[in-house]
Enzyme design. Sequence first.
Site, PDB file in Angstrom:
ATOM      1  N   SER A 191       0.838  -1.199   0.000  1.00 17.34           N
ATOM      2  CA  SER A 191       0.000   0.000   0.000  1.00 17.34           C
ATOM      3  C   SER A 191       0.880   1.259   0.000  1.00 17.34           C
ATOM      4  CB  SER A 191      -0.954  -0.047   1.190  1.00 17.34           C
ATOM      5  OG  SER A 191      -2.060   0.814   0.994  1.00 17.34           O
ATOM      6  N   ASP A 197      -5.762  -4.249  -1.765  1.00 15.48           N
ATOM      7  CA  ASP A 197      -4.667  -3.817  -0.887  1.00 15.48           C
ATOM      8  C   ASP A 197      -4.126  -4.994  -0.076  1.00 15.48           C
ATOM      9  OD1 ASP A 197      -3.162  -2.655   1.225  1.00 15.48           O
ATOM     10  OD2 ASP A 197      -4.362  -0.839   1.144  1.00 15.48           O
TER      11      ASP A 197
END
Length: 307
Positions: A38, A193
């Site tokens: 991320s 993610d």
Amino acid sequence: MIGCGGTLGFAWTVAALTAVEDALDWDTRTAEVLVGTSAGAEIASALGCGRSPADLLAAVRGERGADPVLHTHVRTHPGPLPPVPLPALPGAGLVTAALRGRVSPGSGLVGLLPRGRGDAHWLRRFGAALTDGRPWPDATETWLVAADTRTGRRVPFGAPGSPETDLGTALAASWAIPGWFPPVRIGGRSYLDGGAVSPTSADLLAPLGLDEVVIVAPMSTSGGAPATGLSRLERMLRRWMTRTVDREERILRAAGCRVVRVEPGAEELAAMGANFMDPRPLPAVLDASLRTAPGRVERALERSVAA
């Protein structure tokens, strides 16, 4: 290993990496493997493409003469709150994976978040600008972690055997926060993610037989930290992520790795507040992080020897 952490975690990580380099007298860009998730994927990508923590710090500070690619990127932001999501559950596979014990119950709850409508084109542009038209950085091993929406399996794009893609697409996948951004299709599968399953995915390095692993984890805090109001919700998320990093650290140590684990404490978290995507506290977060990071790194080095 550079973990997830949103906008404010990005700023904290830049300060932490600067302190790591000073304490170890080590250029982080020379790491045998750079792994990011991320927001950590942004930083790992920058390092893998030759930018230093000092370059990142100059860009975050808005200094004159800062690297133009980094300067442009840090001035682009998706906003402190997501657009209204769509009524779909792209991460429903995480619920099934949690019920079967393949991922944690926390990851299963994340799978219940609706389909995000955020625009990740700023990440795709960043990846393309960093590589100057090449699909992937070639100076060092750079892995960006995302999670398969059907199985919860973490995939480190850039690692041997992982599906091929370009850096910008892998960044968008690693940043596809459930409820905020839509999944990203790569190689016929959809990815969210990587932080939905693990904030750092440090355990992915255990089979490599490395002597030392440095974990920079904005979303974990050993021992917890006090909170009031909405920050209590953030601490709940943080406790789950801290337990995950604890487990991964044990796996690495069992594999014979020395682990240097750097994470924020109460002072930095007080500056961040409840919303780690809100850019408004960034100057205060950066100031607190630069002040506390040397001590955090020093204590992390002491623990790494004592363990």
